[in-house]
Design a protein around this motif. Structure first.
Motif, PDB file in Angstrom:
ATOM      1  N   PRO A  16       0.829  -1.209   0.000  1.00  0.00           N
ATOM      2  CA  PRO A  16       0.000   0.000   0.000  1.00  0.00           C
ATOM      3  C   PRO A  16       0.864   1.260   0.000  1.00  0.00           C
ATOM      4  O   PRO A  16       1.832   1.360   0.723  1.00  0.00           O
ATOM      5  N   ALA A  17       0.466   2.221  -0.832  1.00  0.00           N
ATOM      6  CA  ALA A  17       1.187   3.486  -0.912  1.00  0.00           C
ATOM      7  C   ALA A  17       0.671   4.440   0.142  1.00  0.00           C
ATOM      8  O   ALA A  17      -0.357   4.201   0.763  1.00  0.00           O
ATOM      9  N   ALA A  19      -3.066   5.153   1.625  1.00  0.00           N
ATOM     10  CA  ALA A  19      -3.906   3.967   1.599  1.00  0.00           C
ATOM     11  C   ALA A  19      -3.985   3.336   2.973  1.00  0.00           C
ATOM     12  O   ALA A  19      -4.268   2.167   3.117  1.00  0.00           O
ATOM     13  N   ASP A  53      -2.922   5.287  -7.674  1.00  0.00           N
ATOM     14  CA  ASP A  53      -2.486   3.998  -7.179  1.00  0.00           C
ATOM     15  C   ASP A  53      -2.340   3.924  -5.669  1.00  0.00           C
ATOM     16  O   ASP A  53      -2.212   2.844  -5.117  1.00  0.00           O
ATOM     17  N   GLY A  54      -2.357   5.069  -4.972  1.00  0.00           N
ATOM     18  CA  GLY A  54      -2.383   5.029  -3.519  1.00  0.00           C
ATOM     19  C   GLY A  54      -3.795   4.947  -2.991  1.00  0.00           C
ATOM     20  O   GLY A  54      -4.009   4.792  -1.780  1.00  0.00           O
ATOM     21  N   VAL A  85      -5.427  -0.222  -4.513  1.00  0.00           N
ATOM     22  CA  VAL A  85      -4.625  -1.198  -3.767  1.00  0.00           C
ATOM     23  C   VAL A  85      -5.372  -2.532  -3.698  1.00  0.00           C
ATOM     24  O   VAL A  85      -4.791  -3.611  -3.878  1.00  0.00           O
TER      25      VAL A  85
END
Length: 228
Positions: free
Chosen positions: A57-58, A61, A91-92, A97
């Motif tokens: 996870p970024a 997240a 993408d975070g 995720v």
């Protein structure tokens, strides 16, 4: 060789395999797909895509509880190598995720040749109960070839449809990704398509509820390639 039955459902026929034809597999696989299509018709709409494993996870997240159980298929190290499109601003997102986690676990299960949900706690942990009804049969239909990593995916937009529901517009490589175990060559030509993913929050977790192709086109520049 199974041919690619990408575990992604067609938007018109939820629960049907999307990234590849159901032909080219065994009679048993064809029967599974036929059953899935029948179920899809009575389920009221489902999805068309298959699942890879979860990336780390970024930042941003933190409210997503990533799967922690390891599948019976999750053996072997992953390099986590990624190429292609930039991960992008979405993408975070907890929903992104969750989708990537599902795809990663799907790929690991395919490579291990395992479709028994009792042996796949990390895979089922990425899905709602409703999603498991289409994802598990589609996983079974995918067994046979090898996955070099999760299906390449790129997140284009993220829309909050409710407090506990997010819709993602994504690009997926839904053909030409799986490779023949003997030759190491892709089982068919590469194809990229757009899809809609629905992710819902249940308790502290975000889970994939649907993944459906929508007939749009995209390209290799729109996805991130991750290899084991």
């Amino acid at each position: 060789m199974q041919g690619e039955a990408f575990v992604l459902r067609n938007s018109a026929v939820r629960g049907s395999a999307v990234g590849g034809s159901a032909v080219g597999g065994s009679a048993a696989a064809a029967a599974v797909l036929a059953a899935v299509l029948g179920c899809a018709a009575c389920s009221g709409g489902a999805s068309d895509v298959a699942p890879p494993a979860a990336p780390v996870p970024a930042a941003g997240a933190a409210d997503v509880a990533a799967p922690t159980a390891s599948t019976g298929a999750s053996t072997g190290a992953s390099t986590g190598a990624s190429t292609g499109a930039s991960t992008g601003v979405h993408d975070g997102d907890p929903a992104a995720v969750a989708v990537r986690a599902y795809l990663r676990e799907q790929a690991l299960a395919v490579n291990a040749g395992v479709a028994d949900p009792a042996q796949l706690p990390a895979f089922t942990a990425t899905l709602t109960q409703a999603a498991q009804q289409w994802a598990l049969p589609l996983l079974a239909a995918n067994l046979g070839d090898r996955m070099p990593g999760p299906y390449p995916l790129g997140v284009r937009t993220s829309t909050r449809e409710g407090e506990d529901r997010v819709a993602l517009q994504v690009c997926l490589q839904d053909r030409g990704w799986q490779v023949d175990r003997a030759s190491g060559q892709p089982v068919n030509a590469a194809r990229f398509a757009t899809a809609r993913a629905v992710v819902v929050r249940q308790g502290e977790r975000w889970l994939v509820d649907d993944l459906v192709t929508d007939g749009g086109e995209c390209s290799a520049a729109d996805v991130v390639v991750e290899r084991f």
